[in-house]
Design a protein around this motif. Structure first.
Motif, PDB file in Angstrom:
ATOM      1  N   LEU A   1       4.144   5.861  -5.347  1.00 39.43           N
ATOM      2  CA  LEU A   1       4.349   5.905  -6.797  1.00 39.43           C
ATOM      3  C   LEU A   1       3.232   6.636  -7.532  1.00 39.43           C
ATOM      4  N   ASP A   2       1.999   6.591  -6.997  1.00 37.30           N
ATOM      5  CA  ASP A   2       0.925   7.317  -7.688  1.00 37.30           C
ATOM      6  C   ASP A   2       0.745   8.740  -7.157  1.00 37.30           C
ATOM      7  N   GLY A   3       1.590   9.132  -6.197  1.00 39.51           N
ATOM      8  CA  GLY A   3       1.592  10.500  -5.707  1.00 39.51           C
ATOM      9  C   GLY A   3       0.569  10.810  -4.635  1.00 39.51           C
ATOM     10  N   THR A   4      -0.149   9.808  -4.125  1.00 39.95           N
ATOM     11  CA  THR A   4      -1.158  10.087  -3.098  1.00 39.95           C
ATOM     12  C   THR A   4      -0.576  10.136  -1.690  1.00 39.95           C
TER      13      THR A   4
ATOM     14  N   LEU B   1      12.341   8.372  -4.424  1.00 40.09           N
ATOM     15  CA  LEU B   1      13.272   7.797  -5.400  1.00 40.09           C
ATOM     16  C   LEU B   1      13.661   6.368  -5.021  1.00 40.09           C
ATOM     17  N   GLN B   2      13.851   6.115  -3.727  1.00 40.37           N
ATOM     18  CA  GLN B   2      14.216   4.774  -3.273  1.00 40.37           C
ATOM     19  C   GLN B   2      13.087   3.777  -3.519  1.00 40.37           C
ATOM     20  N   VAL B   3      11.861   4.183  -3.231  1.00 38.75           N
ATOM     21  CA  VAL B   3      10.716   3.283  -3.450  1.00 38.75           C
ATOM     22  C   VAL B   3      10.640   2.881  -4.915  1.00 38.75           C
ATOM     23  N   ALA B   4      10.866   3.829  -5.819  1.00 37.87           N
ATOM     24  CA  ALA B   4      10.836   3.514  -7.251  1.00 37.87           C
ATOM     25  C   ALA B   4      11.867   2.451  -7.617  1.00 37.87           C
TER      26      ALA B   4
ATOM     27  N   LYS C   1       0.837  -1.201   0.000  1.00 38.21           N
ATOM     28  CA  LYS C   1       0.000   0.000   0.000  1.00 38.21           C
ATOM     29  C   LYS C   1       0.876   1.256   0.000  1.00 38.21           C
ATOM     30  N   PHE C   2       1.885   1.251   0.845  1.00 41.19           N
ATOM     31  CA  PHE C   2       2.805   2.391   0.917  1.00 41.19           C
ATOM     32  C   PHE C   2       3.450   2.646  -0.442  1.00 41.19           C
ATOM     33  N   ALA C   3       4.029   1.605  -1.044  1.00 38.81           N
ATOM     34  CA  ALA C   3       4.723   1.767  -2.323  1.00 38.81           C
ATOM     35  C   ALA C   3       3.774   2.269  -3.405  1.00 38.81           C
ATOM     36  N   ALA C   4       2.568   1.696  -3.464  1.00 41.08           N
ATOM     37  CA  ALA C   4       1.597   2.129  -4.476  1.00 41.08           C
ATOM     38  C   ALA C   4       1.226   3.596  -4.286  1.00 41.08           C
TER      39      ALA C   4
END
Length: 194
Positions: free
Chosen positions: A149-152, A161-164, A143-146
């Motif tokens: 990445l979607d900016g929410t 940048l690390q999550v990507a 959930k965190f990563a999503a």
């Protein structure tokens, strides 16, 4: 006085500077680390930086960041900072992103770091040191990563940048492969924790 290791573009050490004065509008490249603590269910611990910190106050970010002292083993520095900032007893850090590097600016203060990223495992609950951490949150990695990445979800620029990069390692953070230490910056003092 806490010091940081200054770096050349090739990642080799070129000196040291007091941490208290190294961050400004023209911060020199220096050595750091980031860590993500995961529990046995694959949740990660996020922290909100203390509101009085000089760099990026009040920002939500990964579990813990810091700087190895000159001559300090980088994995031991990760363990030290998790203990000092969050009071957590943790397993030996596992290297995930050995060559991560970023530059970010907020309110005229720049971060400019070669910043290897580590995974750390523990089911301990954090006990935040208010000098460093305002608050914490435990969240499911997926959930965190999503949301990042979607900016929410607002998060520090380095964590975004690390999550990507981390999501490229696979969906389950407990299954991510440990990286080759050969990719670390030349200045890193590293030996396996005993």
């Amino acid at each position: 006085m806490e010091q940081v290791v200054l770096l050349a573009e090739d990642g080799s050490a070129i000196g040291v500077e007091d941490k208290a004065v190294v961050h400004h509008a023209d911060t020199p490249l220096h050595l750091a680390f980031s860590s993500y603590v995961f529990d046995s269910s694959g949740n990660t611990v996020l922290t909100r930086r203390a509101l009085h910190k000089k760099t990026f106050p009040g920002l939500w970010t990964n579990t813990c960041c810091g700087h190895p002292a000159p001559g300090e083993d980088i994995a031991r520095a990760v363990v030290r900072r998790l203990r000092d900032e969050l009071g957590m007893a943790v397993s030996a850090p596992e290297l995930l992103l050995p060559s991560f590097r970023y530059r970010a600016e907020m309110d005229g203060i720049v971060e400019n770091e070669m910043c290897p990223v580590f995974r750390v495992l523990t089911d301990d609950d954090p006990a935040p040191n208010p000098d460093e951490v305002d608050s914490t949150e435990r969240v499911a990695w997926s959930k965190f990563a999503a949301d990042v990445l979607d900016g929410t979800r607002e998060i520090s620029p380095w964590s975004r940048l690390q999550v990507a990069e981390l999501v490229k390692l696979g969906p389950d953070p407990l299954d991510w492969p440990v990286a080759d230490r050969a990719g670390l910056p030349k200045a890193v003092v590293s030996s396996p924790l005993q």
